[in-house]
Design an enzyme around this catalytic site. Structure first.
Site, PDB file in Angstrom:
ATOM      1  N   ILE A 115      35.412  -5.753 -18.252  1.00 11.33           N
ATOM      2  CA  ILE A 115      35.238  -5.200 -19.549  1.00 11.33           C
ATOM      3  C   ILE A 115      36.429  -5.340 -20.314  1.00 11.33           C
ATOM      4  O   ILE A 115      36.503  -5.897 -21.496  1.00 11.33           O
ATOM      5  CB  ILE A 115      34.743  -3.658 -19.360  1.00 11.33           C
ATOM      6  CG1 ILE A 115      33.239  -3.669 -18.930  1.00 11.33           C
ATOM      7  CG2 ILE A 115      34.633  -3.055 -20.792  1.00 11.33           C
ATOM      8  CD1 ILE A 115      32.602  -2.341 -18.854  1.00 11.33           C
ATOM      9  N   TYR A 138      33.755  10.469  -9.757  1.00 10.67           N
ATOM     10  CA  TYR A 138      33.680   9.493 -11.003  1.00 10.67           C
ATOM     11  C   TYR A 138      32.863  10.153 -12.129  1.00 10.67           C
ATOM     12  O   TYR A 138      33.212   9.913 -13.360  1.00 10.67           O
ATOM     13  CB  TYR A 138      33.025   8.181 -10.494  1.00 10.67           C
ATOM     14  CG  TYR A 138      33.013   6.951 -11.531  1.00 10.67           C
ATOM     15  CD1 TYR A 138      33.917   6.237 -11.755  1.00 10.67           C
ATOM     16  CD2 TYR A 138      31.669   6.716 -12.430  1.00 10.67           C
ATOM     17  CE1 TYR A 138      33.693   5.338 -12.735  1.00 10.67           C
ATOM     18  CE2 TYR A 138      31.522   5.747 -13.252  1.00 10.67           C
ATOM     19  CZ  TYR A 138      32.817   5.181 -13.577  1.00 10.67           C
ATOM     20  OH  TYR A 138      32.670   3.842 -14.475  1.00 10.67           O
ATOM     21  N   LYS A 186      34.625  10.777 -15.808  1.00 10.82           N
ATOM     22  CA  LYS A 186      33.953  10.294 -17.165  1.00 10.82           C
ATOM     23  C   LYS A 186      33.646  11.273 -18.020  1.00 10.82           C
ATOM     24  O   LYS A 186      33.350  11.394 -19.297  1.00 10.82           O
ATOM     25  CB  LYS A 186      32.716   9.313 -16.789  1.00 10.82           C
ATOM     26  CG  LYS A 186      33.401   7.999 -16.189  1.00 10.82           C
ATOM     27  CD  LYS A 186      34.344   7.121 -17.097  1.00 10.82           C
ATOM     28  CE  LYS A 186      34.804   5.636 -16.369  1.00 10.82           C
ATOM     29  NZ  LYS A 186      35.737   5.068 -17.200  1.00 10.82           N
ATOM     30  N   ASP A 228      48.020  -4.133 -17.109  1.00 11.04           N
ATOM     31  CA  ASP A 228      47.173  -4.180 -15.855  1.00 11.04           C
ATOM     32  C   ASP A 228      48.131  -4.071 -14.877  1.00 11.04           C
ATOM     33  O   ASP A 228      49.213  -4.539 -14.594  1.00 11.04           O
ATOM     34  CB  ASP A 228      46.205  -5.245 -15.592  1.00 11.04           C
ATOM     35  CG  ASP A 228      44.869  -4.980 -14.828  1.00 11.04           C
ATOM     36  OD1 ASP A 228      45.216  -4.602 -13.700  1.00 11.04           O
ATOM     37  OD2 ASP A 228      43.639  -5.206 -15.357  1.00 11.04           O
ATOM     38  N   THR A 272      30.721  -6.683 -13.405  1.00 11.07           N
ATOM     39  CA  THR A 272      31.968  -6.812 -13.194  1.00 11.07           C
ATOM     40  C   THR A 272      32.434  -6.646 -11.731  1.00 11.07           C
ATOM     41  O   THR A 272      31.360  -6.043 -10.833  1.00 11.07           O
ATOM     42  CB  THR A 272      32.750  -5.943 -13.863  1.00 11.07           C
ATOM     43  OG1 THR A 272      32.751  -4.712 -13.382  1.00 11.07           O
ATOM     44  CG2 THR A 272      32.534  -5.771 -15.521  1.00 11.07           C
ATOM     45  N   SER A 320      40.540  -7.860 -16.311  1.00 12.17           N
ATOM     46  CA  SER A 320      39.146  -8.239 -15.389  1.00 12.17           C
ATOM     47  C   SER A 320      38.207  -7.554 -16.204  1.00 12.17           C
ATOM     48  O   SER A 320      38.598  -6.794 -17.324  1.00 12.17           O
ATOM     49  CB  SER A 320      39.291  -7.535 -14.173  1.00 12.17           C
ATOM     50  OG  SER A 320      38.065  -7.482 -13.422  1.00 12.17           O
ATOM     51  N   VAL A 367      48.543   2.888 -14.699  1.00 13.83           N
ATOM     52  CA  VAL A 367      48.417   3.897 -15.691  1.00 13.83           C
ATOM     53  C   VAL A 367      48.528   5.197 -15.167  1.00 13.83           C
ATOM     54  O   VAL A 367      48.816   6.323 -15.767  1.00 13.83           O
ATOM     55  CB  VAL A 367      46.998   4.008 -16.257  1.00 13.83           C
ATOM     56  CG1 VAL A 367      46.814   2.691 -16.993  1.00 13.83           C
ATOM     57  CG2 VAL A 367      45.746   4.081 -15.283  1.00 13.83           C
TER      58      VAL A 367
HETATM   59  N1  LIG Z   1      30.962  -2.442 -15.032  1.00 12.00           N
HETATM   60  C1  LIG Z   1      30.514  -1.036 -15.011  1.00 12.00           C
HETATM   61  O1  LIG Z   1      29.221  -1.224 -14.555  1.00 12.00           O
HETATM   62  C2  LIG Z   1      30.986  -0.162 -15.854  1.00 12.00           C
HETATM   63  C3  LIG Z   1      29.907   0.899 -16.538  1.00 12.00           C
HETATM   64  C4  LIG Z   1      30.612   2.241 -17.119  1.00 12.00           C
HETATM   65  C5  LIG Z   1      32.169   2.230 -17.361  1.00 12.00           C
HETATM   66  N2  LIG Z   1      32.638   1.417 -16.519  1.00 12.00           N
HETATM   67  C6  LIG Z   1      34.298   1.452 -17.040  1.00 12.00           C
HETATM   68  O2  LIG Z   1      34.718   0.265 -17.325  1.00 12.00           O
HETATM   69  C7  LIG Z   1      36.192   0.032 -16.915  1.00 12.00           C
HETATM   70  C8  LIG Z   1      36.398  -1.195 -16.881  1.00 12.00           C
HETATM   71  O3  LIG Z   1      35.660  -1.400 -15.571  1.00 12.00           O
HETATM   72  P1  LIG Z   1      35.129  -2.953 -15.346  1.00 12.00           P
HETATM   73  O4  LIG Z   1      33.845  -2.869 -14.788  1.00 12.00           O
HETATM   74  O5  LIG Z   1      35.640  -3.850 -16.054  1.00 12.00           O
HETATM   75  O6  LIG Z   1      35.864  -3.297 -13.610  1.00 12.00           O
HETATM   76  P2  LIG Z   1      37.008  -4.091 -13.081  1.00 12.00           P
HETATM   77  O7  LIG Z   1      37.336  -3.754 -11.741  1.00 12.00           O
HETATM   78  O8  LIG Z   1      36.364  -5.587 -13.441  1.00 12.00           O
HETATM   79  O9  LIG Z   1      38.344  -3.835 -14.192  1.00 12.00           O
HETATM   80  C9  LIG Z   1      39.084  -2.710 -14.044  1.00 12.00           C
HETATM   81  C10 LIG Z   1      40.602  -3.385 -14.217  1.00 12.00           C
HETATM   82  O10 LIG Z   1      41.319  -2.037 -14.134  1.00 12.00           O
HETATM   83  C11 LIG Z   1      42.617  -2.242 -13.414  1.00 12.00           C
HETATM   84  N3  LIG Z   1      43.068  -1.091 -12.930  1.00 12.00           N
HETATM   85  C12 LIG Z   1      42.532  -0.442 -11.847  1.00 12.00           C
HETATM   86  N4  LIG Z   1      43.595   0.772 -11.741  1.00 12.00           N
HETATM   87  C13 LIG Z   1      44.524   0.390 -12.463  1.00 12.00           C
HETATM   88  C14 LIG Z   1      45.661   1.186 -12.603  1.00 12.00           C
HETATM   89  N5  LIG Z   1      46.133   2.058 -11.839  1.00 12.00           N
HETATM   90  N6  LIG Z   1      46.413   1.033 -13.610  1.00 12.00           N
HETATM   91  C15 LIG Z   1      46.154  -0.336 -14.710  1.00 12.00           C
HETATM   92  N7  LIG Z   1      45.246  -0.952 -14.277  1.00 12.00           N
HETATM   93  C16 LIG Z   1      44.319  -0.632 -13.401  1.00 12.00           C
HETATM   94  C17 LIG Z   1      42.070  -3.098 -12.548  1.00 12.00           C
HETATM   95  O11 LIG Z   1      43.178  -4.079 -12.133  1.00 12.00           O
HETATM   96  C18 LIG Z   1      41.026  -4.343 -13.299  1.00 12.00           C
HETATM   97  O12 LIG Z   1      41.793  -5.186 -13.836  1.00 12.00           O
HETATM   98  C19 LIG Z   1      36.322   1.314 -15.862  1.00 12.00           C
HETATM   99  O13 LIG Z   1      36.853   2.384 -16.861  1.00 12.00           O
HETATM  100  C20 LIG Z   1      35.121   1.650 -15.577  1.00 12.00           C
HETATM  101  O14 LIG Z   1      34.924   2.819 -15.033  1.00 12.00           O
HETATM  102  C21 LIG Z   1      32.220   0.159 -15.874  1.00 12.00           C
END
Ligand SMILES: NC(=O)c1ccc[n+]([C@@H]2O[C@H](COP(=O)([O-])OP(=O)(O)OC[C@H]3O[C@@H](n4cnc5c(N)ncnc54)[C@H](O)[C@@H]3O)[C@@H](O)[C@H]2O)c1
Length: 255
Positions: A19, A159, A163, A38, A194, A17, A65
């Site tokens: 990023i 959170y 981070k 995933d 996302t 999903s 994970v």
């Molecule tokens: N979207 C933002 O604004 C943003 C900003 C800063 C950091 N991030 C970070 O980017 C990363 C990706 O987030 P995203 O925005 O793409 O969100 P998202 O929800 O679209 O994707 C997260 C993915 O992680 C998977 N996941 C969740 N728990 C899991 C587990 N226990 N084991 C394996 N997979 C697992 C989910 O199934 C999903 O596919 C995260 O670490 C998030 O903290 C996102």
């Protein structure tokens, strides 16, 4: 022209999903074989489908994970087809509840967020460590604006703590693994559209407006905005870069 990641095998957690999916697609476009990890196997399959439709190489594996033994088992299985040389620790969740709220909910947020966002990064990295040392590989950790604190960014203690931990782990590993030729860096995304923040964006437009007021590029990001820095950090283009965090946040933290 050969891709920047030709000959590499990349494992990307949370690749089903947002990023992570964007990074998987970009790595495959650059010639890497991608293992999409995933907890949501349907999402991982979706990513593999997109990559294969574009002519790339990828496979999907279900991995939670937080399950340290499963991380070890899956790393051993993957090694049978070749050692990975790129690991992206991207899987993550977020919940924004005040620390002053319901005690049981606050404790649950703390446990869930820390176990996925921080313990998960350790579990996966440790499981793949031998492979990454053998290939003189690269680790890319997904941090956040919340690897730092800014009063105008919507906060949450669990959170933010997770981070900060990701950034600390990145720097500690860069210091320790440099002698093995393993480079360890992080990316700090700003507000990227996302699923993780879909509800917050829909329910709280003021939050988005507040962030945008402080974002010079004046728009939210897309997963593709993170893919470029992720390719850079995984490729030889960044051969002398380790222990750093590249902020991909529209300038939020810089100005
Ligand atoms: N979207 C933002 O604004 C943003 C900003 C800063 C950091 N991030 C970070 O980017 C990363 C990706 O987030 P995203 O925005 O793409 O969100 P998202 O929800 O679209 O994707 C997260 C993915 O992680 C998977 N996941 C969740 N728990 C899991 C587990 N226990 N084991 C394996 N997979 C697992 C989910 O199934 C999903 O596919 C995260 O670490 C998030 O903290 C996102």
């Amino acid at each position: 022209m050969a891709g920047l990641l030709e000959g590499h095998i990349a494992a990307v957690t949370g690749g089903g999903s947002g990023i992570g999916q964007g990074i998987c697609q970009a790595y495959a476009r650059e010639g890497a074989r991608v293992v999409v990890l995933d907890v949501n196997l349907d999402g991982a399959h979706e990513t593999v489908g997109l990559i294969k439709a574009a002519g790339g190489k990828a496979s999907a594996v279900r991995l939670d994970v937080t399950d340290r033994q499963a991380c070890r088992d899956i790393a051993a299985t993957i090694a049978r087809d070749g050692n990975i040389s790129i690991l992206v620790n991207n899987a993550g969740i977020n919940r924004r509840n005040p620390i002053t709220g319901d005690a049981a909910a606050v404790a649950k947020d703390w446990e869930d967020i820390l176990s996925i966002n921080l313990d998960g990064v350790f579990n996966v990295t440790h499981a793949f460590l031998d492979q990454l040392r053998a290939t003189r590989g690269r680790i890319v950790n997904i941090g956040s604006i919340q690897s730092f604190v800014h009063v105008s960014w919507p906060n949450s203690a669990a959170y933010t703590t997770s981070k900060h931990g990701v950034l600390g782990f990145t720097r500690a590993l860069a210091a320790e693994l440099g002698k093995d030729g393993v480079r360890v860096n992080a990316i700090g995304p700003g507000l990227i559209e996302t699923r993780i923040n879909a509800e917050a964006r829909a329910k709280n437009p003021d939050m988005v407006a507040n962030v945008m007021r402080h974002t010079p590029l004046n728009r939210a990001g897309k997963p593709e905005d993170i893919a470029g820095p992720a390719v850079f950090l995984a490729s030889d283009m960044s051969s002398y870069v380790t222990g750093c965090i590249i902020m991909a946040d529209g300038g939020f933290r810089t100005v």
